[in-house]
Design a protein around this motif. Structure first.
Motif, PDB file in Angstrom:
ATOM      1  N   TYR A   1       0.799  -1.215   0.000  1.00 47.24           N
ATOM      2  CA  TYR A   1       0.000   0.000   0.000  1.00 47.24           C
ATOM      3  C   TYR A   1       0.835   1.272   0.000  1.00 47.24           C
ATOM      4  O   TYR A   1       0.297   2.371  -0.202  1.00 47.24           O
ATOM      5  N   LYS A   2       2.161   1.118   0.252  1.00 44.40           N
ATOM      6  CA  LYS A   2       3.025   2.300   0.171  1.00 44.40           C
ATOM      7  C   LYS A   2       3.144   2.821  -1.267  1.00 44.40           C
ATOM      8  O   LYS A   2       3.371   4.009  -1.492  1.00 44.40           O
ATOM      9  N   ALA A   3       3.027   1.917  -2.231  1.00 43.68           N
ATOM     10  CA  ALA A   3       3.071   2.327  -3.651  1.00 43.68           C
ATOM     11  C   ALA A   3       1.720   2.947  -4.009  1.00 43.68           C
ATOM     12  O   ALA A   3       0.779   2.249  -4.381  1.00 43.68           O
ATOM     13  N   LEU A   4       1.622   4.247  -3.811  1.00 42.05           N
ATOM     14  CA  LEU A   4       0.354   4.935  -4.019  1.00 42.05           C
ATOM     15  C   LEU A   4      -0.076   4.887  -5.488  1.00 42.05           C
ATOM     16  O   LEU A   4       0.768   4.869  -6.393  1.00 42.05           O
ATOM     17  N   PRO A   5      -1.389   4.874  -5.734  1.00 46.08           N
ATOM     18  CA  PRO A   5      -1.873   4.819  -7.135  1.00 46.08           C
ATOM     19  C   PRO A   5      -1.545   6.114  -7.883  1.00 46.08           C
ATOM     20  O   PRO A   5      -1.370   7.181  -7.280  1.00 46.08           O
ATOM     21  N   SER A   6      -1.448   6.003  -9.220  1.00 53.57           N
ATOM     22  CA  SER A   6      -1.186   7.183 -10.063  1.00 53.57           C
ATOM     23  C   SER A   6      -2.366   8.134 -10.011  1.00 53.57           C
ATOM     24  O   SER A   6      -3.521   7.714  -9.904  1.00 53.57           O
ATOM     25  N   LYS A   7      -2.053   9.408 -10.100  1.00 54.01           N
ATOM     26  CA  LYS A   7      -3.097  10.429 -10.052  1.00 54.01           C
ATOM     27  C   LYS A   7      -3.735  10.571 -11.433  1.00 54.01           C
ATOM     28  O   LYS A   7      -3.048  10.765 -12.445  1.00 54.01           O
ATOM     29  N   VAL A   8      -5.062  10.441 -11.505  1.00 50.41           N
ATOM     30  CA  VAL A   8      -5.783  10.580 -12.776  1.00 50.41           C
ATOM     31  C   VAL A   8      -6.155  12.048 -12.960  1.00 50.41           C
ATOM     32  O   VAL A   8      -6.846  12.632 -12.125  1.00 50.41           O
ATOM     33  N   ILE A   9      -5.658  12.653 -14.060  1.00 50.59           N
ATOM     34  CA  ILE A   9      -5.905  14.069 -14.337  1.00 50.59           C
ATOM     35  C   ILE A   9      -6.908  14.194 -15.472  1.00 50.59           C
ATOM     36  O   ILE A   9      -6.753  13.577 -16.528  1.00 50.59           O
ATOM     37  N   VAL A  10      -7.936  14.986 -15.297  1.00 54.42           N
ATOM     38  CA  VAL A  10      -8.880  15.311 -16.365  1.00 54.42           C
ATOM     39  C   VAL A  10      -8.945  16.827 -16.486  1.00 54.42           C
ATOM     40  O   VAL A  10      -8.721  17.546 -15.515  1.00 54.42           O
ATOM     41  N   SER A  11      -9.229  17.298 -17.680  1.00 56.59           N
ATOM     42  CA  SER A  11      -9.283  18.751 -17.898  1.00 56.59           C
ATOM     43  C   SER A  11     -10.436  19.085 -18.831  1.00 56.59           C
ATOM     44  O   SER A  11     -10.854  18.271 -19.655  1.00 56.59           O
ATOM     45  N   LEU A  12     -10.931  20.300 -18.692  1.00 54.78           N
ATOM     46  CA  LEU A  12     -12.032  20.751 -19.535  1.00 54.78           C
ATOM     47  C   LEU A  12     -11.539  21.037 -20.946  1.00 54.78           C
ATOM     48  O   LEU A  12     -10.406  21.518 -21.136  1.00 54.78           O
ATOM     49  N   PRO A  13     -12.369  20.772 -21.960  1.00 56.60           N
ATOM     50  CA  PRO A  13     -11.979  21.125 -23.334  1.00 56.60           C
ATOM     51  C   PRO A  13     -11.971  22.636 -23.502  1.00 56.60           C
ATOM     52  O   PRO A  13     -12.684  23.369 -22.809  1.00 56.60           O
ATOM     53  N   GLU A  14     -11.162  23.117 -24.433  1.00 54.35           N
ATOM     54  CA  GLU A  14     -11.078  24.556 -24.686  1.00 54.35           C
ATOM     55  C   GLU A  14     -12.240  24.986 -25.576  1.00 54.35           C
ATOM     56  O   GLU A  14     -12.549  24.348 -26.579  1.00 54.35           O
ATOM     57  N   PHE A  15     -12.883  26.066 -25.208  1.00 55.55           N
ATOM     58  CA  PHE A  15     -14.019  26.579 -25.979  1.00 55.55           C
ATOM     59  C   PHE A  15     -13.604  27.872 -26.667  1.00 55.55           C
ATOM     60  O   PHE A  15     -13.228  28.834 -26.016  1.00 55.55           O
ATOM     61  N   ASN A  16     -13.656  27.881 -28.019  1.00 55.56           N
ATOM     62  CA  ASN A  16     -13.266  29.060 -28.799  1.00 55.56           C
ATOM     63  C   ASN A  16     -14.454  29.498 -29.655  1.00 55.56           C
ATOM     64  O   ASN A  16     -14.637  29.025 -30.770  1.00 55.56           O
ATOM     65  N   PRO A  17     -15.298  30.392 -29.155  1.00 58.79           N
ATOM     66  CA  PRO A  17     -16.517  30.757 -29.899  1.00 58.79           C
ATOM     67  C   PRO A  17     -16.242  31.454 -31.217  1.00 58.79           C
ATOM     68  O   PRO A  17     -16.972  31.279 -32.171  1.00 58.79           O
ATOM     69  N   LYS A  18     -15.162  32.241 -31.312  1.00 59.17           N
ATOM     70  CA  LYS A  18     -14.876  32.957 -32.558  1.00 59.17           C
ATOM     71  C   LYS A  18     -14.573  31.985 -33.678  1.00 59.17           C
ATOM     72  O   LYS A  18     -15.091  32.091 -34.783  1.00 59.17           O
ATOM     73  N   GLU A  19     -13.692  31.024 -33.402  1.00 54.49           N
ATOM     74  CA  GLU A  19     -13.350  30.032 -34.418  1.00 54.49           C
ATOM     75  C   GLU A  19     -14.564  29.203 -34.791  1.00 54.49           C
ATOM     76  O   GLU A  19     -14.786  28.860 -35.946  1.00 54.49           O
ATOM     77  N   LEU A  20     -15.388  28.906 -33.798  1.00 54.15           N
ATOM     78  CA  LEU A  20     -16.583  28.089 -34.018  1.00 54.15           C
ATOM     79  C   LEU A  20     -17.540  28.788 -34.974  1.00 54.15           C
ATOM     80  O   LEU A  20     -18.030  28.207 -35.935  1.00 54.15           O
TER      81      LEU A  20
END
Length: 536
Positions: A207-226
């Motif tokens: 249990y000393k070998a801690l699990p990897s951290k799962v990173i999630v991020s929001l998608p980038e929103f570009n209204p002008k390009e859209l």
């Protein structure tokens, strides 16, 4: 009476007195009705009291007899009346030219400008009306786009929450197991049975070998390009000025200005963004409709529209004749156009209704492309398979034919072979001539620029150059699929090889690029479309 010398009116009683007023002049008295019949010779420019009897052609002045032997000695001299007659004849000719040619031309130019101003008022009025009418369509498009984005965001959120939930479940299981282990160790420690202590394994290190951290991020929103990708826009028209734009009774057209765009840098290694399974047994062509949608066609009689992001089928259109399309393209206004080899037609699909635009006689259409001006370019072959040519159409009207070079030799090969066509940003016309194993590029007027016959060594198979689909990008680069070598060639507008795109392609056939220079490759063998990014 009238004195033609002094230019005064006289009665008969005053004539004698008039002669005595200035004895230095040679007065010529005539009837009043005959006034101005005597030509008055100019005065000498050096001696104002002397009459200029001769005219110095070199100094362009009248001279008296005294000046002839002094200041104007050796000059080219003419009699004053001879000079007068010549200049009078020239003035008569000039008057005729001004009156009969130049003045009417300026009147025509003024009328032409006024007509164009009136036409411009009318056309701008129609444009404003069209924009107003499209307002509701644009609002509907925005609503549809917002709904699609919300669905896409919900799917991303669901996926990322599922990932985090799975991660949380694993951590909670570890927490439960650690609690059990703590309780078990306490029981062993409180026991007097040494056997339990000796047999108790140590699990702390696990249990000393801690699990990897799962990173999630929001998608980038570009209204002008859209919005830029999904709504229409007005292209500014540069003001043009030509000092010699007008000629007598004609107006000379100036050549089209060449396009320019910001220089882009390529990736060292192009990469595949997404892969779409079209369901075709054999896939032929692909055409881009904005960033998010592509048209495709394969071996059957259907043309399919796909959403690139969701990889989903949006609609399917059957050909009018039931034949397999030879080639497809998307017009400037966003409508689908396709060629029907067997029916000898070029057809337009608008609002899911198919209209026959061009029907050929003695010729068979192959590739088709929509130009920046809204014209259609069609590469076609003759029924007897002995000739090929490119024809430019405005609607169904033939505007231009390109078939031979300056020496009268055919530009394109003959026979029943696939040929594809595209217009470059600099308005060059690029043809992928499969039978000739070459890309043939001519300028807007149809004059040959160059032929490209491949580059060695080709990757993978090292087979002869076998071009299929062709497209261009914002840098005026030309891209063509090399079917047998499983790659795409990129050449510049002068025909110089730049690089290959490989990306694990399998029998590439059709090509297109979108507004951001993403490349779409239709793979003939596996029925898949690959979206490839090769610019940074």
């Amino acid at each position: 009476m009238y004195c033609d010398t002094c230019l005064v009116n006289l009665c008969k009683a005053c004539v004698g007195e008039h002669f005595s007023v200035d004895l230095s002049k040679s007065h010529k008295i005539v009837d009043f009705k005959d006034r101005n019949s005597t030509l008055l010779c100019p005065k000498c420019t050096s001696h104002d009291k002397e009459t200029g009897e001769m005219y110095c052609c070199e100094c362009d002045v009248p001279v008296c007899s005294g000046c002839i032997s002094t200041d104007h000695l050796g000059h080219n001299l003419m009699k004053i009346m001879q000079t007068h007659d010549e200049k009078r004849d020239n003035l008569i000719k000039e008057q005729v030219e001004l009156n009969n040619k130049i003045f009417p031309t300026y009147q025509d130019i003024a009328s032409d400008v006024q007509n164009r101003m009136s036409q411009l008022e009318k056309e701008y009025g129609e444009l404003s009306t069209t924009i107003t009418k499209h307002g509701e369509d644009w609002h509907g498009e925005i609503d549809k786009l917002v709904m699609e984005l919300r669905v896409e965001v919900d799917e991303m959120k669901k996926s990322q929450l599922q990932t985090l939930q799975k991660h949380l479940d694993e951590i909670n299981k570890n927490i439960h197991d650690i609690k059990d282990e703590i309780t078990l160790i306490g029981t062993v420690l409180n026991s007097t049975d040494n056997a339990n202590t000796l047999s108790m394994p140590s699990k702390a290190d696990v249990y000393k070998a801690l699990p990897s951290k799962v990173i999630v991020s929001l998608p980038e929103f570009n209204p002008k390009e859209l919005l830029a990708d999904h709504l229409f826009s007005l292209t500014p028209i540069p003001k043009k000025s030509d000092d010699h734009g007008y000629q007598m009774k004609t107006t000379e057209k100036t050549p089209e200005a060449r396009f320019s765009s910001a220089i882009k840098k390529m990736f060292t290694e192009p990469h595949t963004v997404t892969t779409i399974d079209t369901g075709y047994e054999k896939l032929y062509n692909v055409a881009s409709l904005r960033k998010k949608e592509i048209w495709t066609n394969g071996i059957d009689n259907k043309m399919k529209l796909f959403n690139v992001i969701q990889k989903s089928l949006l609609k399917s259109i059957r050909t009018k004749s039931g034949n397999t399309p030879e080639d497809i393209a998307v017009t400037k206004s966003g409508d689908l156009v396709y060629t029907d080899y067997s029916a000898r037609t070029v057809n337009l699909v608008k609002n899911e209704k198919t209209e026959e635009v061009i029907r050929l006689k003695n010729w068979i259409p192959h590739g088709v492309s929509s130009t920046s001006s809204g014209d259609l370019l069609v590469i076609m072959g003759s029924d007897d398979k002995k000739q090929s040519k490119v024809v430019r159409y405005s609607g169904s009207t033939e505007k231009q034919t390109i078939q031979f070079d300056d020496k009268g030799k055919p530009l394109y090969s003959s026979g029943r072979y696939n040929r594809f066509i595209a217009e470059n940003r600099n308005l060059d016309i690029c043809v992928s001539d499969c039978a000739a194993n070459a890309v043939v590029v001519v300028n807007q007027a149809g004059k040959l620029n160059f032929r490209y016959a491949g580059h060695t060594p080709a990757p993978k198979k090292h087979k002869p150059f076998s071009p299929r689909g062709i497209t261009t990008d914002s840098q005026s680069h030309i891209l063509t699929a090399d079917h047998n070598n499983h790659c795409v060639h990129i050449i510049d507008q002068d025909g110089q090889f730049i690089r290959y795109i490989d990306c694990g392609l399998s029998k590439p056939w059709g090509l297109c690029t979108d507004t951001s220079d993403n490349l779409f490759v239709a793979q003939w063998k596996n029925g898949q479309v690959k979206k490839i990014k090769y610019y940074q």
